[in-house]
Each structure stands twice: as structure tokens, then as C-alpha cells.
Design a protein around this motif. Structure first.
Motif, PDB file in Angstrom:
ATOM      1  N   ASP A   1       4.017   6.200 -18.045  1.00 21.55           N
ATOM      2  CA  ASP A   1       3.411   4.882 -17.828  1.00 21.55           C
ATOM      3  C   ASP A   1       3.162   4.150 -19.136  1.00 21.55           C
ATOM      4  OD1 ASP A   1       3.370   5.372 -15.090  1.00 21.55           O
ATOM      5  OD2 ASP A   1       1.353   6.224 -15.138  1.00 21.55           O
ATOM      6  N   VAL A   2       2.590   4.846 -20.109  1.00 19.05           N
ATOM      7  CA  VAL A   2       2.251   4.206 -21.384  1.00 19.05           C
ATOM      8  C   VAL A   2       3.507   3.730 -22.103  1.00 19.05           C
ATOM      9  CG1 VAL A   2       1.357   4.628 -23.706  1.00 19.05           C
ATOM     10  CG2 VAL A   2       0.037   5.365 -21.707  1.00 19.05           C
ATOM     11  N   VAL A   3       4.508   4.599 -22.195  1.00 18.21           N
ATOM     12  CA  VAL A   3       5.711   4.243 -22.954  1.00 18.21           C
ATOM     13  C   VAL A   3       6.471   3.109 -22.273  1.00 18.21           C
ATOM     14  CG1 VAL A   3       7.969   5.082 -23.722  1.00 18.21           C
ATOM     15  CG2 VAL A   3       5.914   6.457 -24.114  1.00 18.21           C
ATOM     16  N   HIS A   4       6.613   3.167 -20.962  1.00 12.92           N
ATOM     17  CA  HIS A   4       7.309   2.072 -20.288  1.00 12.92           C
ATOM     18  C   HIS A   4       6.512   0.767 -20.348  1.00 12.92           C
ATOM     19  CE1 HIS A   4      10.922   3.988 -19.094  1.00 12.92           C
ATOM     20  NE2 HIS A   4      10.346   4.891 -18.326  1.00 12.92           N
ATOM     21  N   GLY A   5       5.191   0.892 -20.342  1.00 13.95           N
ATOM     22  CA  GLY A   5       4.391  -0.319 -20.543  1.00 13.95           C
ATOM     23  C   GLY A   5       4.649  -0.937 -21.904  1.00 13.95           C
ATOM     24  N   LEU A   6       4.760  -0.076 -22.926  1.00  9.50           N
ATOM     25  CA  LEU A   6       5.061  -0.562 -24.274  1.00  9.50           C
ATOM     26  C   LEU A   6       6.499  -1.083 -24.370  1.00  9.50           C
ATOM     27  CD1 LEU A   6       3.284   2.211 -26.357  1.00  9.50           C
ATOM     28  CD2 LEU A   6       2.629  -0.205 -26.245  1.00  9.50           C
ATOM     29  N   ASP A   7       7.404  -0.498 -23.595  1.00 11.08           N
ATOM     30  CA  ASP A   7       8.765  -1.032 -23.553  1.00 11.08           C
ATOM     31  C   ASP A   7       8.758  -2.511 -23.181  1.00 11.08           C
ATOM     32  OD1 ASP A   7      10.108   1.330 -24.175  1.00 11.08           O
ATOM     33  OD2 ASP A   7      10.275   1.950 -22.077  1.00 11.08           O
ATOM     34  N   ILE A   8       7.814  -2.879 -22.340  1.00 10.00           N
ATOM     35  CA  ILE A   8       7.697  -4.270 -21.893  1.00 10.00           C
ATOM     36  C   ILE A   8       6.934  -5.106 -22.908  1.00 10.00           C
ATOM     37  CG2 ILE A   8       6.622  -5.755 -20.146  1.00 10.00           C
ATOM     38  CD1 ILE A   8       7.254  -3.522 -18.094  1.00 10.00           C
ATOM     39  N   THR A   9       5.733  -4.659 -23.268  1.00  6.24           N
ATOM     40  CA  THR A   9       4.865  -5.510 -24.094  1.00  6.24           C
ATOM     41  C   THR A   9       5.398  -5.697 -25.508  1.00  6.24           C
ATOM     42  OG1 THR A   9       3.453  -3.608 -24.642  1.00  6.24           O
ATOM     43  CG2 THR A   9       2.804  -4.948 -22.748  1.00  6.24           C
ATOM     44  N   VAL A  10       5.935  -4.640 -26.109  1.00  6.27           N
ATOM     45  CA  VAL A  10       6.466  -4.778 -27.466  1.00  6.27           C
ATOM     46  C   VAL A  10       7.683  -5.701 -27.457  1.00  6.27           C
ATOM     47  CG1 VAL A  10       7.565  -3.542 -29.377  1.00  6.27           C
ATOM     48  CG2 VAL A  10       5.546  -2.575 -28.279  1.00  6.27           C
ATOM     49  N   ALA A  11       8.555  -5.532 -26.473  1.00  7.16           N
ATOM     50  CA  ALA A  11       9.740  -6.375 -26.400  1.00  7.16           C
ATOM     51  C   ALA A  11       9.376  -7.850 -26.206  1.00  7.16           C
ATOM     52  CB  ALA A  11      10.648  -5.913 -25.267  1.00  7.16           C
ATOM     53  N   LEU A  12       8.311  -8.109 -25.452  1.00  7.23           N
ATOM     54  CA  LEU A  12       7.893  -9.484 -25.188  1.00  7.23           C
ATOM     55  C   LEU A  12       6.964 -10.041 -26.259  1.00  7.23           C
ATOM     56  CD1 LEU A  12       7.195  -9.409 -21.324  1.00  7.23           C
ATOM     57  CD2 LEU A  12       9.214 -10.307 -22.511  1.00  7.23           C
ATOM     58  N   GLY A  13       6.586  -9.204 -27.222  1.00  3.17           N
ATOM     59  CA  GLY A  13       5.672  -9.664 -28.271  1.00  3.17           C
ATOM     60  C   GLY A  13       4.247  -9.821 -27.801  1.00  3.17           C
ATOM     61  N   ILE A  14       3.874  -9.072 -26.756  1.00  2.08           N
ATOM     62  CA  ILE A  14       2.502  -9.105 -26.240  1.00  2.08           C
ATOM     63  C   ILE A  14       1.686  -8.041 -26.972  1.00  2.08           C
ATOM     64  CG2 ILE A  14       1.039  -8.716 -24.212  1.00  2.08           C
ATOM     65  CD1 ILE A  14       3.417  -9.673 -22.500  1.00  2.08           C
ATOM     66  N   ASP A  15       0.579  -8.435 -27.558  1.00  5.45           N
ATOM     67  CA  ASP A  15      -0.222  -7.524 -28.375  1.00  5.45           C
ATOM     68  C   ASP A  15      -1.206  -6.749 -27.506  1.00  5.45           C
ATOM     69  OD1 ASP A  15      -1.266  -6.179 -30.530  1.00  5.45           O
ATOM     70  OD2 ASP A  15      -2.643  -7.799 -31.083  1.00  5.45           O
ATOM     71  N   ARG A  16      -0.689  -5.850 -26.696  1.00  7.29           N
ATOM     72  CA  ARG A  16      -1.556  -4.978 -25.897  1.00  7.29           C
ATOM     73  C   ARG A  16      -1.757  -3.675 -26.645  1.00  7.29           C
ATOM     74  NH1 ARG A  16      -0.951  -0.587 -21.893  1.00  7.29           N
ATOM     75  NH2 ARG A  16      -2.955  -0.519 -20.788  1.00  7.29           N
ATOM     76  N   ARG A  17      -3.016  -3.286 -26.825  1.00 11.39           N
ATOM     77  CA  ARG A  17      -3.331  -2.046 -27.518  1.00 11.39           C
ATOM     78  C   ARG A  17      -3.678  -0.969 -26.500  1.00 11.39           C
ATOM     79  NH1 ARG A  17      -1.089  -2.708 -32.034  1.00 11.39           N
ATOM     80  NH2 ARG A  17      -2.293  -0.969 -32.850  1.00 11.39           N
ATOM     81  N   VAL A  18      -2.923   0.085 -26.484  1.00 10.52           N
ATOM     82  CA  VAL A  18      -3.203   1.207 -25.593  1.00 10.52           C
ATOM     83  C   VAL A  18      -4.490   1.889 -26.064  1.00 10.52           C
ATOM     84  CG1 VAL A  18      -2.357   3.422 -24.736  1.00 10.52           C
ATOM     85  CG2 VAL A  18      -0.753   1.535 -25.144  1.00 10.52           C
ATOM     86  N   PRO A  19      -5.426   2.165 -25.161  1.00  7.80           N
ATOM     87  CA  PRO A  19      -6.677   2.819 -25.576  1.00  7.80           C
ATOM     88  C   PRO A  19      -6.436   4.124 -26.328  1.00  7.80           C
ATOM     89  CG  PRO A  19      -6.915   1.956 -23.363  1.00  7.80           C
ATOM     90  CD  PRO A  19      -5.464   1.781 -23.736  1.00  7.80           C
ATOM     91  N   GLU A  20      -7.259   4.359 -27.328  1.00  8.37           N
ATOM     92  CA  GLU A  20      -7.070   5.500 -28.222  1.00  8.37           C
ATOM     93  C   GLU A  20      -7.048   6.821 -27.471  1.00  8.37           C
ATOM     94  OE1 GLU A  20      -9.550   7.779 -31.747  1.00  8.37           O
ATOM     95  OE2 GLU A  20      -9.644   5.578 -31.682  1.00  8.37           O
ATOM     96  N   GLU A  21      -7.909   6.995 -26.476  1.00  6.34           N
ATOM     97  CA  GLU A  21      -7.965   8.289 -25.797  1.00  6.34           C
ATOM     98  C   GLU A  21      -6.633   8.613 -25.111  1.00  6.34           C
ATOM     99  OE1 GLU A  21      -9.953   6.695 -21.589  1.00  6.34           O
ATOM    100  OE2 GLU A  21     -10.910   8.297 -22.733  1.00  6.34           O
ATOM    101  N   ARG A  22      -5.946   7.596 -24.618  1.00  4.67           N
ATOM    102  CA  ARG A  22      -4.643   7.823 -23.978  1.00  4.67           C
ATOM    103  C   ARG A  22      -3.588   8.168 -25.027  1.00  4.67           C
ATOM    104  NH1 ARG A  22      -5.006   2.386 -20.179  1.00  4.67           N
ATOM    105  NH2 ARG A  22      -7.243   2.667 -19.756  1.00  4.67           N
ATOM    106  N   LEU A  23      -3.620   7.453 -26.143  1.00  8.48           N
ATOM    107  CA  LEU A  23      -2.666   7.738 -27.205  1.00  8.48           C
ATOM    108  C   LEU A  23      -2.833   9.155 -27.736  1.00  8.48           C
ATOM    109  CD1 LEU A  23      -2.692   4.466 -29.330  1.00  8.48           C
ATOM    110  CD2 LEU A  23      -0.848   5.304 -27.868  1.00  8.48           C
ATOM    111  N   ARG A  24      -4.060   9.595 -27.902  1.00  9.17           N
ATOM    112  CA  ARG A  24      -4.280  10.931 -28.475  1.00  9.17           C
ATOM    113  C   ARG A  24      -3.732  12.019 -27.557  1.00  9.17           C
ATOM    114  NH1 ARG A  24      -6.713  11.318 -33.142  1.00  9.17           N
ATOM    115  NH2 ARG A  24      -8.049   9.636 -33.935  1.00  9.17           N
ATOM    116  N   VAL A  25      -3.858  11.857 -26.252  1.00  6.54           N
ATOM    117  CA  VAL A  25      -3.266  12.827 -25.325  1.00  6.54           C
ATOM    118  C   VAL A  25      -1.766  12.936 -25.560  1.00  6.54           C
ATOM    119  CG1 VAL A  25      -2.726  13.284 -22.898  1.00  6.54           C
ATOM    120  CG2 VAL A  25      -5.028  12.545 -23.538  1.00  6.54           C
ATOM    121  N   LEU A  26      -1.114  11.799 -25.704  1.00  4.16           N
ATOM    122  CA  LEU A  26       0.345  11.776 -25.829  1.00  4.16           C
ATOM    123  C   LEU A  26       0.822  12.206 -27.201  1.00  4.16           C
ATOM    124  CD1 LEU A  26       0.969   8.467 -23.879  1.00  4.16           C
ATOM    125  CD2 LEU A  26       0.939  10.820 -23.019  1.00  4.16           C
ATOM    126  N   LEU A  27       0.129  11.784 -28.236  1.00  3.30           N
ATOM    127  CA  LEU A  27       0.510  12.191 -29.584  1.00  3.30           C
ATOM    128  C   LEU A  27       0.361  13.701 -29.766  1.00  3.30           C
ATOM    129  CD1 LEU A  27      -1.184   9.293 -31.577  1.00  3.30           C
ATOM    130  CD2 LEU A  27       1.279   9.606 -31.230  1.00  3.30           C
TER     131      LEU A  27
END
Length: 223
Positions: free
Chosen positions: A123-149
Motif C-alpha cells: 500500500d505504501v509503495v504504490h501510494g508513493l508511486d502515485i504521489t511522487v509521480a504527480l508531485g504531491i508532497d504526501r509524507r508517509v507517517p514515520e511509524e509505517r516507514l520504520r516497519v518497512l525499512l
């Protein structure tokens, strides 16, 4: 017993993150302009609408339906997901595609490998596939990023065709790095480095460091 309770509690936390991520992305999709749905994403060959359609495939298709689709694609998972995403993107309205994600917020679907952490990554990566490509500055919450990293492994890098030989990933906004300490650093926001680890190529200017050109340019991943 304590370890079992801890595991159950952690699983519940990750499932709550998944539900929140899906609801937030559904709200974001609802706010897109018509033209943005047809813009290219970071997934090679997919527009925003194909990515949105793909994100809910796992909980819209039953297991028998999924197996039929896979058989129809000659057992090739990537071919199947591409065909289903294109078909559903054409057949469904944008409002439906957003609603599928919102209505499936608590669906227990997980990818074949990786459990709920992998579902969160999907979910997170595909969401970023959309927002980064569109130039939308959405920041994924840190707790979600830490799980994935924390879940990045050599096997996953190989699956996505990512070569980090001689490279160390260093986040600017979190205390996190990955790779040999002697490697040449590639620096950027943690969520951009996550995209890199999932085989995405980033738009110019998002990464810094001598090897960053290896990870910048045309999109090349769809999983």
C-alpha cells in the motif's frame, strides 16, 4: 505466552497502519483531478488509474478467481497483475477505484510472502508511486516507514532487481541507513529510499550522492 501476546499486539498495530494508509490514500484519490488519473506513475507502463486498480485487486478477487486469472496468464504473476490492472482501470470509474480501497481498509489480504508487513509495503509503495509521480508532497507517517525499512532484505532487493553493490542508503530525515558502511552514500528522504529499495527509479533531484544516477530516471517496476 508473553511472546505470543507481543506478536499479536504487533500484528494488530500493523493492521491498524494498513487500514489508516488505505483510507488516507482513498481520500487522496478522491481529490485528484480527472487529468491526473491518466498521468504516468512510477510503475512502468501504468498510469495512476492502473496503480489504483491494482492496489485493491488482492481483496476484490477471490482465491479461485485469482487462480483463474493466473492460469489465463500462463502462470506468470507479473503478466496477470498487469492484465487485471489494465482491465479494471478501464472498466471502473475513478470513484469506484477509490471506494474499493476505502471499503477494503480492514481486509486481511496479504501478498504470498511477507504477511501484514508486506501488505503495508504494498500500500505504501504504490501510494508513493502515485504521489511522487504527480508531485504531491504526501509524507508517509514515520511509524509505517520504520516497519518497512526494517524489513529490507537482500532477497527483496534481488526480487525487485535492485543492485546496492558498493552503496549505502542514508536517510536525511530518519536515523536509518542500509548497506555496507564503506559504501558510497546515496542520501534522500526515507520514503524515497524505500521506493529505491522496491525497484523504483526516482525523478531527478530527489537523491544525492555519486551513485544516485543509478536510481534516477525511467520507471522500471510494477510489483
Amino acid at each position: 505466552m508473553a511472546n505470543t501476546t507481543t506478536r499479536k499486539g504487533r500484528k494488530a498495530e500493523i493492521r491498524a497502519m494498513i487500514a489508516a494508509e488505505r483510507r488516507e490514500l482513498a481520500d487522496l484519490l478522491d481529490g485528484l483531478r480527472d487529468g491526473q488519473w491518466n498521468e504516468p506513475s512510477l510503475c512502468a507502463g501504468w498510469r495512476v488509474r492502473e496503480v489504483a486498480a491494482h492496489m485493491s485487486t488482492g481483496f476484490r478477487l477471490s482465491l479461485p478467481a485469482t487462480l483463474r486469472e493466473l492460469a489465463g496468464a500462463g502462470g506468470n504473476l507479473h503478466r496477470m497483475t498487469d492484465r487485471v490492472a489494465r482491465r479494471d482501470a478501464a472498466a471502473r470509474s475513478t470513484a469506484e477505484l477509490a471506494a474499493f480501497l476505502r471499503d477494503g481498509a480492514h481486509h486481511p489480504w496479504t501478498p504470498p510472502v511477507g504477511g501484514f508487513a508486506a501488505a503495508l509495503g504494498h500500500d505504501v509503495v504504490h501510494g508513493l508511486d502515485i504521489t511522487v509521480a504527480l508531485g504531491i508532497d504526501r509524507r508517509v507517517p514515520e511509524e509505517r516507514l520504520r516497519v518497512l525499512l526494517a524489513g529490507i532484505r537482500p532477497s527483496g532487493l534481488r526480487f525487485f532487481g535492485v543492485d546496492l553493490d558498493g552503496v549505502q542508503l542514508c536517510a536525511d530525515d530518519l536515523d536509518w541507513s542500509y548497506g555496507a558502511g564503506s559504501g558510497a552514500p546515496v542520501r534522500g528522504a526515507a520514503q524515497d529510499l524505500l521506493l529505491l529499495a522496491f525497484g523504483r527509479r526516482l525523478p531527478p533531484g530527489r537523491l544525492r550522492g555519486e551513485p544516485s544516477g543509478r536510481f534516477t530516471g525511467t520507471a522500471n517496476a510494477t510489483a
